[in-house]
Write an enzyme that holds these catalytic residues in place. Structure first.
Site, mmCIF file in Angstrom:
data_model
loop_
_atom_site.group_PDB
_atom_site.id
_atom_site.type_symbol
_atom_site.label_atom_id
_atom_site.label_comp_id
_atom_site.label_asym_id
_atom_site.label_seq_id
_atom_site.Cartn_x
_atom_site.Cartn_y
_atom_site.Cartn_z
ATOM 1 N NE ARG A 199 38.313 -25.474 47.900
ATOM 2 C CZ ARG A 199 37.962 -26.003 49.042
ATOM 3 N NH1 ARG A 199 36.666 -26.204 49.299
ATOM 4 N NH2 ARG A 199 38.860 -26.350 49.939
ATOM 5 N N GLY A 200 34.537 -21.770 43.569
ATOM 6 C CA GLY A 200 34.258 -20.727 42.583
ATOM 7 C C GLY A 200 34.272 -21.187 41.143
ATOM 8 N NE ARG A 255 35.275 -37.978 34.797
ATOM 9 C CZ ARG A 255 34.160 -37.747 35.496
ATOM 10 N NH1 ARG A 255 33.749 -36.506 35.695
ATOM 11 N NH2 ARG A 255 33.462 -38.753 35.965
ATOM 12 N NE ARG A 259 21.180 8.050 26.742
ATOM 13 C CZ ARG A 259 20.085 8.267 26.026
ATOM 14 N NH1 ARG A 259 18.945 7.659 26.327
ATOM 15 N NH2 ARG A 259 20.113 9.113 25.004
ATOM 16 C CG HIS A 260 24.661 12.443 27.535
ATOM 17 N ND1 HIS A 260 23.488 13.091 27.175
ATOM 18 C CD2 HIS A 260 24.852 11.456 26.641
ATOM 19 C CE1 HIS A 260 23.015 12.513 26.072
ATOM 20 N NE2 HIS A 260 23.825 11.514 25.742
ATOM 21 C CG ASN A 287 19.667 13.761 23.873
ATOM 22 O OD1 ASN A 287 20.266 13.837 24.936
ATOM 23 N ND2 ASN A 287 19.964 12.842 22.964
ATOM 24 N NE ARG A 312 25.711 13.220 23.505
ATOM 25 C CZ ARG A 312 26.456 13.022 22.430
ATOM 26 N NH1 ARG A 312 27.344 13.937 22.051
ATOM 27 N NH2 ARG A 312 26.334 11.909 21.708
ATOM 28 C CD GLU A 357 25.868 6.720 21.496
ATOM 29 O OE1 GLU A 357 26.612 5.781 21.848
ATOM 30 O OE2 GLU A 357 24.642 6.720 21.699
ATOM 31 C CG HIS A 368 27.524 8.838 24.698
ATOM 32 N ND1 HIS A 368 27.212 10.154 24.460
ATOM 33 C CD2 HIS A 368 28.832 8.823 25.060
ATOM 34 C CE1 HIS A 368 28.298 10.902 24.647
ATOM 35 N NE2 HIS A 368 29.290 10.121 25.013
#
Lengths: 456, 456
Positions: free
Chosen positions: B37-38, B124, B243-244, B250, B293, B313, B378
């Site tokens: 049942r997950g 239980r 990422r961009h 950079n 970016r 970022e 980012h």
């Protein structure tokens, strides 16, 4: 997946807590369900206040008000299920309310409408669902079920006995009539059904929140609505809001920064501690930001406190630690732009009030869960919290008065909040700057600086 | 009075300096439900989420205890309710698991334990509730109820047939045996009862989330757990992280800022567009941050995109737009402190990875609600998202490799996530700085700068 060229530049801002893109999302019709005195109007108003605060234009359509406009109330007999004439009137009112919903969505940029009525018959709900389907609105039902006679009696005393319907009655008459009114509805009340209504989206709230049944949540806004409804409560309590004591930067008329308290600020903190003690508050929680001035203020209280980064003052970016004169000198255009739209304006490399609201949403959610809380925070932050608690618009919010050395005590009452301002008699500078007359980018410095408060 | 740091969502976090909050009792989450049942799926996912937001959580899976005790599984007969010998073993396993829970809470700073077992009998569950009461733990039940034979067959195929229990069986044998196992449990299964269990705190999940019953949520963490469980789904989909494209900053080896793409960055964005089209993704949502970016990158895709401020970022505060050499020169001590604890270190006037995680929580929540999504973000942000999706610790998170010009395609499968790295073959600078050998504040510049990547 090729799209027409015009949509290439389509860009939707998803930064607010609402995350509801403006143009592709169908409006949502929230439909309240429940017998009278089950808290439907309370929930409608509170939910609407929350949604508007997070940036989702929402409005309540209360059927009782429509009815009061066409018919002055005599007695519960109006609500008898066999009162044909009254039934016609009530159906017409419902129609009018839904027509106004259409106007709100199509012409007034509304996104959520809360239809606050009993909607207790299957027939009524079926017709609402078809209406919504035809118009392309999503429907979400909120059913409030309560069989605790004490809660119901309390509700009636809190809001019904003083309703416009009972203006000329004494309390006992009003109570007796209202109970008969409820009986009229009970005869035809069919709650949402587990089986028959399994494809509808809804939340059933049992006994003011001890239990919830949630069915088929279809989208983000419904998920947020469910989360909010599951976190609110009606236990009596008070929320205290105060800014930090006067800081050294305040004295110099500088905004932002992370300075400590001035001598008067320390005095205030001590006075605040005394005030709090005198209130004899049960299990008070104290929250501060991560900034020195709120922490130093809380230290004087002698109570454990929790620090929230989310309560930090608005980040003024490139204007941090400047006086208004310096801002006018160095960034005159930015200064004017801010005056033009103080709610949405974002300081370069900083934040806007709108950003602040988004960042404060988890604080509001936890404030809803808690009972007695004292929040020691900052001017812009306090304006945002106050706007939520007192249902102020985004236009009013950035100009709410939150002076130093004044504690606000907010106590939920009926459908709103009672506010007590407690000035603790320790002098402090004024930090409130009104919107100046001229907000044009071409204005002169004197016009820009006209409303700045005095400082050393 | 000691101050406790609280994250943006009201959860107490223990920074090294502060005293642990003695008032928060640990929480025992008790899964309930027939096999397949997950329960394990939910247990693992919920743990992953709680750990990511900073709540130390651990799963205690009874099946694993049983496999250790019984060494080799023969067949379903072990689970017959009349198998006395097996019953003894199973009870002993449960006891051992709960003993380990006690150790986790009292000696390992655990805050939430998930007891992943069927817990299908009232007996239980009563014993677990007494155990918890005696120890001062809060209990929250999560029951998964499913009667859709297709979902169950799917679950069995995905995770049961390949379980250690069936290592020497073929698929059909395993399937048949497992179905008989479920029948054993069905004989004694008593679901949580509306009336008899009305004082317990629980959520019942029906048919993989179309419907939920929530009873007596006691506190903040239970409210968050309910919100999370109500937002997750199992519809197949993929999450794309990128990422961009390479930015101007950079190229210069500078961190932060808000620059546009370099020529190679633009090339990547075009290539990304081509890649995305080639994937033929149904209803893809594209998210970017508010920074140039990522927006410029998304523009090349020709698909509508939504901008999230929360995806911006990490704010490097006083170090914004500096190179690592600049940082070493101007803030050598900060540079070393960051290397000592990169996850918790907060740039002066900036943020920490820990802050980032809190700011990204609503993004994760919405990612769970959605289906196919491409997130253009980012380096630090992507590390946080990846850590959540791939269950990485806070220690690993700040060093996860997220190179420019590489798309990650994550597809949920069984209990985890399959990752495909797709490098789009456009050259870019490396922006990944490994932890250097010497993190002492007394180290010399060469030692500090040993691991910085090349730049122009």
């Amino acid at each position: 997946m090729e799209l027409p060229n015009m949509e290439y530049m389509m860009r939707r801002r998803c930064d607010s807590a609402a995350s509801v893109p403006q143009f592709t999302n169908s409006p949502t019709l929230i439909v309240m369900v429940g017998l009278p005195a089950r808290g439907k109007t309370y929930i409608s108003k509170k939910l609407t206040r929350y949604l508007n605060w997070i940036g989702v234009p929402t409005k309540v359509f209360n059927l009782g008000q429509y009815r009061r406009e066409v018919q002055s109330y005599k007695s519960f007999e109006f609500f008898r299920p066999d009162n044909e004439e009254a039934m016609q009137i009530r159906k017409a009112c419902a129609s009018n309310a839904l027509k106004d919903v259409v106007i709100y969505f199509s012409k007034e940029h509304g996104q959520v409408a809360v239809f606050d009525a009993t909607n207790t018959t299957r027939e009524r709900r079926v017709s609402i669902v078809s209406f919504a389907k035809e118009k392309g609105y999503k429907v979400f039902f909120v059913e409030s079920i309560c069989d605790d006679p004490d809660i119901i009696a309390q509700n009636i005393a809190d809001v019904k006995v003083s309703s416009p319907d009972y203006l000329n009655c004494d309390k006992e008459e009003a109570l007796a009539d209202f109970l008969k009114r409820i009986e009229c509805y009970k005869q035809t009340y069919v709650p949402l059904d587990d089986e028959k209504d399994r494809r509808l989206s809804y939340i059933k709230i049992f006994n003011v929140g001890s239990r919830y049944l949630v069915n088929c949540v279809r989208d983000h806004i419904q998920s947020r609505i469910v989360y909010y409804l599951m976190n609110i409560h009606v236990t009596p309590r008070s929320i205290y809001l105060s800014r930090h004591g006067e800081s050294n930067m305040n004295l110099l008329g500088r905004i932002g920064g992370d300075s400590g308290l001035s001598p008067r600020g320390h005095k205030y903190a001590t006075a605040l501690g005394t005030f709090i003690k005198s209130q004899h508050i049960k299990d008070l929680k104290v929250w501060t930001s991560h900034m020195k001035r709120t922490i130093q203020t809380a230290e004087h209280l002698g109570i454990p406190y929790e620090q929230w980064k989310a309560l930090n003052e608005i980040d003024a970016g490139v204007c941090e630690e400047m006086t208004y004169e310096e801002i006018q000198d160095n960034h005159p255009e930015e200064f004017a732009l801010r005056d033009q739209d103080k709610y949405r304006y974002r300081y370069p490399k900083g934040e806007s009030y709108e950003d602040l609201v988004h960042r404060l949403e988890p604080v509001i959610m936890e404030l809803e869960r808690q009972e007695n809380v004292l929040v020691v925070c900052h001017q812009a932050v306090m304006r945002c919290l106050l706007a939520y608690l007192l249902d102020k618009t985004s236009d009013e919010l950035p100009y709410l008065k939150c002076p130093l050395h004044t504690a606000l005590k907010l106590t939920p009452v009926a459908y709103g909040c009672k506010v007590e301002h407690v000035f603790l008699n320790i002098e402090a500078v004024n930090t409130h700057r009104e919107r100046p007359g001229n907000v044009d980018v071409s204005r002169d410095p004197e016009e820009a600086l006209k409303t700045i408060p005095d400082h050393f």
